[in-house]
Structures are given as C-alpha cells and as structure tokens.
Write a protein that holds these residues in place. Structure first.
Motif, PDB file in Angstrom:
ATOM      1  N   PHE A  13       0.832  -1.201   0.000  1.00 59.80           N
ATOM      2  CA  PHE A  13       0.000   0.000   0.000  1.00 59.80           C
ATOM      3  C   PHE A  13       0.869   1.254   0.000  1.00 59.80           C
ATOM      4  O   PHE A  13       0.553   2.243  -0.671  1.00 59.80           O
ATOM      5  N   LYS A  15       3.745   1.604  -1.402  1.00 54.08           N
ATOM      6  CA  LYS A  15       4.225   1.769  -2.779  1.00 54.08           C
ATOM      7  C   LYS A  15       3.110   2.305  -3.673  1.00 54.08           C
ATOM      8  O   LYS A  15       3.352   3.149  -4.529  1.00 54.08           O
ATOM      9  N   TRP A  16       1.894   1.799  -3.450  1.00 57.97           N
ATOM     10  CA  TRP A  16       0.766   2.272  -4.257  1.00 57.97           C
ATOM     11  C   TRP A  16       0.506   3.754  -4.025  1.00 57.97           C
ATOM     12  O   TRP A  16       0.135   4.477  -4.957  1.00 57.97           O
ATOM     13  N   THR A  19       2.082   6.130  -6.447  1.00 57.40           N
ATOM     14  CA  THR A  19       1.644   6.115  -7.835  1.00 57.40           C
ATOM     15  C   THR A  19       0.698   7.288  -8.089  1.00 57.40           C
ATOM     16  O   THR A  19       0.220   7.927  -7.142  1.00 57.40           O
ATOM     17  N   GLY A  22      -2.451   6.984  -6.181  1.00 57.73           N
ATOM     18  CA  GLY A  22      -2.150   7.166  -4.767  1.00 57.73           C
ATOM     19  C   GLY A  22      -2.012   8.637  -4.414  1.00 57.73           C
ATOM     20  O   GLY A  22      -2.489   9.085  -3.361  1.00 57.73           O
ATOM     21  N   GLN A 145     -11.525  -3.432  -8.142  1.00 53.97           N
ATOM     22  CA  GLN A 145     -10.821  -4.324  -7.228  1.00 53.97           C
ATOM     23  C   GLN A 145     -11.449  -5.716  -7.229  1.00 53.97           C
ATOM     24  O   GLN A 145     -10.740  -6.734  -7.152  1.00 53.97           O
ATOM     25  N   TYR A 155      -5.967  -3.480  -8.659  1.00 52.63           N
ATOM     26  CA  TYR A 155      -5.740  -2.032  -8.698  1.00 52.63           C
ATOM     27  C   TYR A 155      -5.112  -1.549  -7.396  1.00 52.63           C
ATOM     28  O   TYR A 155      -4.210  -0.727  -7.393  1.00 52.63           O
ATOM     29  N   LEU A 156      -5.592  -2.082  -6.278  1.00 54.97           N
ATOM     30  CA  LEU A 156      -5.049  -1.801  -4.956  1.00 54.97           C
ATOM     31  C   LEU A 156      -4.389  -3.061  -4.413  1.00 54.97           C
ATOM     32  O   LEU A 156      -4.602  -4.152  -4.958  1.00 54.97           O
ATOM     33  N   PRO A 157      -3.570  -2.960  -3.359  1.00 54.75           N
ATOM     34  CA  PRO A 157      -2.974  -4.175  -2.767  1.00 54.75           C
ATOM     35  C   PRO A 157      -4.040  -5.216  -2.481  1.00 54.75           C
ATOM     36  O   PRO A 157      -5.058  -4.925  -1.849  1.00 54.75           O
ATOM     37  N   ARG A 192      -4.688   4.429 -13.952  1.00 59.22           N
ATOM     38  CA  ARG A 192      -3.346   4.272 -13.394  1.00 59.22           C
ATOM     39  C   ARG A 192      -2.406   5.434 -13.713  1.00 59.22           C
ATOM     40  O   ARG A 192      -1.346   5.539 -13.111  1.00 59.22           O
TER      41      ARG A 192
END
Length: 259
Positions: A13, A15-16, A19, A22, A145, A155-157, A192
């Motif tokens: 999360f 790391k996301w 993005t 994020g 998701q 798309y998300l963890p 994204r």
C-alpha cells in the motif's frame, strides 16, 4: 490475515500511494482532513498509520503524535516524524486519554478491525472523536478491485479488504459512538496514469452532486458517547495538558464482536 501478511500488504500500500492514483487519494484526503480536524479541540491527538499524509496538520491541540503500525520507525513524507510504532490491537495509551484519533486506511489492513475500534474507543475521552478513512466497495474502484480478484490484475494491494461505510457505522454504533459527519470523494475511474485521472477530473464535481455515495474513498467522523454522562461545556477545558500514560503490556483486551 496474519501479522506477516498484514505487514506485506501495508508495504504494498505504501508503494501504491506513490503512484498517480495514490497521489490523487492523498491530495483529497489531506484537503478533507484539514477541514475536519481544524475545529476539534482538546489536548491529545493521535494519527495511526499512513504517514504519507499529516492528518493533524490543521489541528491545534498541543500534543500530537504520529504512530506507525510497521515494525520499524520511519519518517513521513508529510514532514511529521513518526513518534512511535505500535500494535493497533493494543494501543499503549491509558483509557480516556485521547481527544482525537485518526485512522487512515488502518482497518482495511488489520486482521481484527473490530478490536482496533474497541481500542480506539477505550483510549478516547467522553465526547472524544475518531475519524476513519477507507476505500468504498460501492464505487468504480470497488468494482475494479473485485474484478481484479478474478483476473489477477489488482488495482489496490490485494491483501487489503474494502469495508463499506454502512458497516463501519454499524461497528461504531455498537461501541456507542455516534456518527457526526461523512464525506466521500475520488469519483474518477480506477485509472493508473496522471493523464487519465486528470481527464476524468470533471467527475469529482459531478459525482459529489449526482452520485454522492459512489466515491472511491470515504471518511466517517464519530463521537464517543457515554451513557448517563452530561458534559457542561467543552470537556477539554477540564483536562491537564499531559502526555498519555502508557498501558502495561499485561493489560490486554480480548473482547470481540461480529461485524
């Protein structure tokens, strides 16, 4: 979700959050939190998790802490240092010691989100407030998701679990915490790239007006109610401005309730 899996999902999360989507979420949440916490008064405020934003930046309480749920302390990109690491299932603070607790996406990556809320209720003073941030399963992001779990393209963890806003409200109600405000935002589709998110920027204004319950992210603000107690004037005026006292490690809370 065991502790190892939870820690891995939080890393993913983190790391996301770097993005473009994020950054989109962080910008909306920071703006919304600044408005929500500005007029919450008291002495002790606590943010747990997600140090990429400063949830208490606009708050004026003299004692503020940023706590992380990772194994090792780190510094946030928002400019506030992480004061301590902790286990959100057993908060190291005395009962009735906090005026405000903010939980940005903590429940979604917890093995026992009910117990996290129980601990928050325990450490809050009467009339203390909690703010919960979460991803909305009833949204384009939630749909993306869900399909990702079938296709393997998340798309998300993937370890994170979306918890609906009505469910959060029910949990808070069981703890005698009355919901005072709710907010939803991030209406753009699950894109994204920054380019495509910007292209759908018009949906943030339109969504808030025409489909307000389908925002990708929500916030719920609730107040701890104590039956049989009536406060005369703001409770924070009657408190000494002292740091919370740590709870002994042996003081564990094993109660549970079903969501």
């Amino acid at each position: 979700m065991d502790s190892a899996t939870s820690d891995e999902s939080i890393i993913a999360f983190d790391k996301w959050l770097e993005t473009p989507p994020g950054a989109y979420v962080r910008a909306w949440e920071q703006q919304c939190l600044d408005k929500m916490v500005a007029d919450i008064f008291g002495f002790n405020a606590l943010q747990i998790g997600m140090p990429q934003i400063d949830a208490l930046a606009a708050n004026r309480m003299p004692h503020q802490w940023l706590a992380d749920i990772r194994l090792h302390p780190r510094h946030s990109g928002a400019g506030r240092a992480v004061a301590l690491t902790l286990d959100s299932l057993e908060l190291p603070f005395a009962s009735s010691s906090m005026d405000l607790v903010v939980l940005p996406h903590v429940l979604e990556f917890s093995a026992e989100p009910h117990q996290v809320l129980r601990e928050v209720e325990r450490v809050l003073i009467p009339e203390g407030q909690v703010i919960v941030c979460g991803f909305n399963p009833t949204s384009l992001w939630g749909l993306r998701q869900m399909t990702g779990r079938l296709t393997g393209s998340h798309y998300l963890p993937r370890a994170g679990e979306f918890i609906s806003m009505p469910r959060i409200k029910d949990w808070l109600k069981l703890l005698n915490m009355g919901v005072s405000h709710t907010h939803l935002g991030c209406y753009a589709p699950a894109c994204r790239t920054e380019r495509w998110l910007a292209r759908y920027g018009f949906m943030d204004k339109a969504g808030a007006k025409y489909w307000p319950y389908f925002g990708g992210v929500y916030m719920v603000q609730a107040i701890k109610r104590v039956k049989g107690m009536r406060l005369i004037g703001p409770a924070w005026k009657h408190k000494a401005a002292t740091a919370p006292v740590a709870v002994p490690a042996a003081n564990k809370h094993k109660e549970r309730f079903d969501g």
